[in-house]
Motif scaffolding. Structure first.
Motif, PDB file in Angstrom:
ATOM      1  N   UNK A   1      16.321  13.720  34.625  1.00  0.00           N
ATOM      2  CA  UNK A   1      15.536  12.586  35.128  1.00  0.00           C
ATOM      3  C   UNK A   1      14.474  13.075  36.111  1.00  0.00           C
ATOM      4  N   UNK A   2      14.878  14.021  36.963  1.00  0.00           N
ATOM      5  CA  UNK A   2      13.923  14.621  37.906  1.00  0.00           C
ATOM      6  C   UNK A   2      12.777  15.283  37.142  1.00  0.00           C
ATOM      7  N   UNK A   3      13.146  15.929  36.015  1.00  0.00           N
ATOM      8  CA  UNK A   3      12.133  16.611  35.196  1.00  0.00           C
ATOM      9  C   UNK A   3      11.324  15.626  34.358  1.00  0.00           C
ATOM     10  N   UNK A   4      11.648  14.319  34.506  1.00  0.00           N
ATOM     11  CA  UNK A   4      10.902  13.231  33.832  1.00  0.00           C
ATOM     12  C   UNK A   4      10.927  13.330  32.310  1.00  0.00           C
ATOM     13  N   UNK A   5      12.072  13.719  31.763  1.00  0.00           N
ATOM     14  CA  UNK A   5      12.226  13.693  30.298  1.00  0.00           C
ATOM     15  C   UNK A   5      12.340  12.236  29.847  1.00  0.00           C
ATOM     16  N   UNK A   6      11.893  11.937  28.637  1.00  0.00           N
ATOM     17  CA  UNK A   6      12.058  10.565  28.122  1.00  0.00           C
ATOM     18  C   UNK A   6      13.536  10.187  28.052  1.00  0.00           C
ATOM     19  N   UNK A   7      13.820   8.905  28.335  1.00  0.00           N
ATOM     20  CA  UNK A   7      15.205   8.432  28.404  1.00  0.00           C
ATOM     21  C   UNK A   7      16.003   8.757  27.144  1.00  0.00           C
ATOM     22  N   UNK A   8      15.393   8.560  25.989  1.00  0.00           N
ATOM     23  CA  UNK A   8      16.112   8.795  24.729  1.00  0.00           C
ATOM     24  C   UNK A   8      16.530  10.261  24.610  1.00  0.00           C
ATOM     25  N   UNK A   9      15.639  11.126  25.061  1.00  0.00           N
ATOM     26  CA  UNK A   9      15.926  12.560  24.999  1.00  0.00           C
ATOM     27  C   UNK A   9      17.040  12.935  25.985  1.00  0.00           C
ATOM     28  N   UNK A  10      17.024  12.319  27.165  1.00  0.00           N
ATOM     29  CA  UNK A  10      18.073  12.563  28.164  1.00  0.00           C
ATOM     30  C   UNK A  10      19.423  12.148  27.595  1.00  0.00           C
ATOM     31  N   UNK A  11      19.441  10.952  26.997  1.00  0.00           N
ATOM     32  CA  UNK A  11      20.703  10.459  26.430  1.00  0.00           C
ATOM     33  C   UNK A  11      21.218  11.386  25.348  1.00  0.00           C
ATOM     34  N   UNK A  12      20.319  11.857  24.525  1.00  0.00           N
ATOM     35  CA  UNK A  12      20.719  12.745  23.432  1.00  0.00           C
ATOM     36  C   UNK A  12      21.303  14.047  23.970  1.00  0.00           C
TER      37      UNK A  12
ATOM     38  N   UNK B   1      23.141  21.368  30.667  1.00  0.00           N
ATOM     39  CA  UNK B   1      22.338  20.335  30.017  1.00  0.00           C
ATOM     40  C   UNK B   1      20.849  20.692  30.061  1.00  0.00           C
ATOM     41  N   UNK B   2      20.479  21.499  31.033  1.00  0.00           N
ATOM     42  CA  UNK B   2      19.080  21.933  31.135  1.00  0.00           C
ATOM     43  C   UNK B   2      18.764  23.071  30.171  1.00  0.00           C
ATOM     44  N   UNK B   3      19.762  23.493  29.409  1.00  0.00           N
ATOM     45  CA  UNK B   3      19.604  24.594  28.456  1.00  0.00           C
ATOM     46  C   UNK B   3      18.971  25.836  29.077  1.00  0.00           C
ATOM     47  N   UNK B   4      19.632  26.375  30.108  1.00  0.00           N
ATOM     48  CA  UNK B   4      19.102  27.571  30.753  1.00  0.00           C
ATOM     49  C   UNK B   4      19.223  28.777  29.829  1.00  0.00           C
ATOM     50  N   UNK B   5      18.394  29.768  30.071  1.00  0.00           N
ATOM     51  CA  UNK B   5      18.474  31.006  29.293  1.00  0.00           C
ATOM     52  C   UNK B   5      19.685  31.818  29.735  1.00  0.00           C
ATOM     53  N   UNK B   6      20.034  31.668  31.019  1.00  0.00           N
ATOM     54  CA  UNK B   6      21.126  32.448  31.593  1.00  0.00           C
ATOM     55  C   UNK B   6      22.014  31.515  32.406  1.00  0.00           C
ATOM     56  N   UNK B   7      23.321  31.731  32.273  1.00  0.00           N
ATOM     57  CA  UNK B   7      24.312  30.893  32.938  1.00  0.00           C
ATOM     58  C   UNK B   7      25.136  31.788  33.875  1.00  0.00           C
TER      59      UNK B   7
END
Ligand code: ADP
Ligand code: ADP
Length: 227
Positions: free
Chosen positions: A103-114, A151-157
């Motif tokens: 949400x902070x990154x302002x992704x569209x709601x539908x994409x966040x939910x997915x 959820x942010x799909x980082x390259x490294x965890x």
């Protein structure tokens, strides 16, 4: 996904009075699960925090996907980190805890939910999305903390003793859980622990640290099966 390369990584505190990490060189492959293990005070957290950009590097280099990131701010490193004291937002639902960064990154709601639903499915958190953290078990809270990070799909965890606040039974359960999730996501992971059983059972490879220095890097069976 990305490779991580440590090249003579060094950390001194107090103008050189303490060398917490000394000339640590290590290549972590794309999608690998590396466990960094060693006794308390050997420099594990310091090394991890330098990789994350949370600690100033005093010598050597950290590279991610082939680029030196020494001067790259933590938030621009494409890394997510989970600590032992995973502070979830107590007044938000599980869903909102995981959605917050998106949400902070302002992704569209539908994409966040997915994205949140996808991660919730992997972590088996679907039945709990409407609950608050206070209404979850320790293991469930730990999974939410992981979900919030991935959820942010980082390259490294990066994980720093993520299980040390859980009771013994849950710890055993979460070990295989984390290994399963990492396998599913295939994200390059560095996992810090002082627990040899975790090191033995979880990683593709184990890096053994002592007094800030790398002793050995190998598969768990090669490290622990020797008499
Ligand atoms: P580990 O994570 O393996 O327990 P740390 O990375 O926390 O080890 O610490 C490594 C060494 O560096 C220890 O001797 C610790 O006391 C020292 N150290 C860690 N952080 C600091 C700091 N902020 N100032 C001074 N010394 C520190
Ligand atoms: P852990 O062993 O779980 O990695 P520590 O309890 O060693 O964590 O360290 C917790 C915090 O205290 C870290 O931010 C670390 O930088 C700091 N710290 C650790 N050792 C020292 C020290 N000798 N002097 C100052 N700060 C320290």
């Amino acid at each position: 996904m990305a490779t991580v390369a440590l090249n003579n990584l060094t950390k001194q505190y107090g103008n050189g009075a303490i060398t917490a990490v000394k000339d640590l060189s290590l290549d972590i492959a794309d999608g690998e699960f590396l466990v960094l293990v060693g006794p308390s005070g050997c420099g594990k957290s310091t090394a991890l925090r330098m990789i994350a950009g949370l600690e100033e590097i005093t010598g050597g280099e950290v590279s991610i996907a082939g680029n030196v990131v020494n001067d790259v701010h933590a938030r621009d490193r494409d890394i997510a980190m989970v600590f032992q004291n995973y502070a979830l937002y107590p007044h938000m639902s599980v869903f909102d805890n995981m959605a917050f960064a998106l949400q902070i990154a302002k992704l569209p709601t539908a994409q966040i939910e997915q994205k949140v639903n996808e991660v919730a499915a992997i972590l088996q958190l679907e039945p709990y999305l409407k609950r608050r953290p206070g209404q979850l078990s320790g293991g469930q809270r730990q999974r939410v903390a992981m979900g919030r990070a991935i959820v942010r799909q980082p390259a490294v965890f990066l994980m720093d003793e993520p299980l040390s606040n859980l009771d013994a039974k849950l710890r055993v359960q979460m070990r295989s859980e984390i290994a399963r999730i990492q396998d599913r996501l295939g994200v390059t992971t560095i996992y810090v622990t002082h627990d040899q059983v975790e090191a033995m059972t979880m990683g593709d490879r184990v890096a053994l640290l002592k007094d800030g220095m790398l002793q050995q890097v190998d598969t768990p069976s090669n490290i622990y099966d020797r008499p």
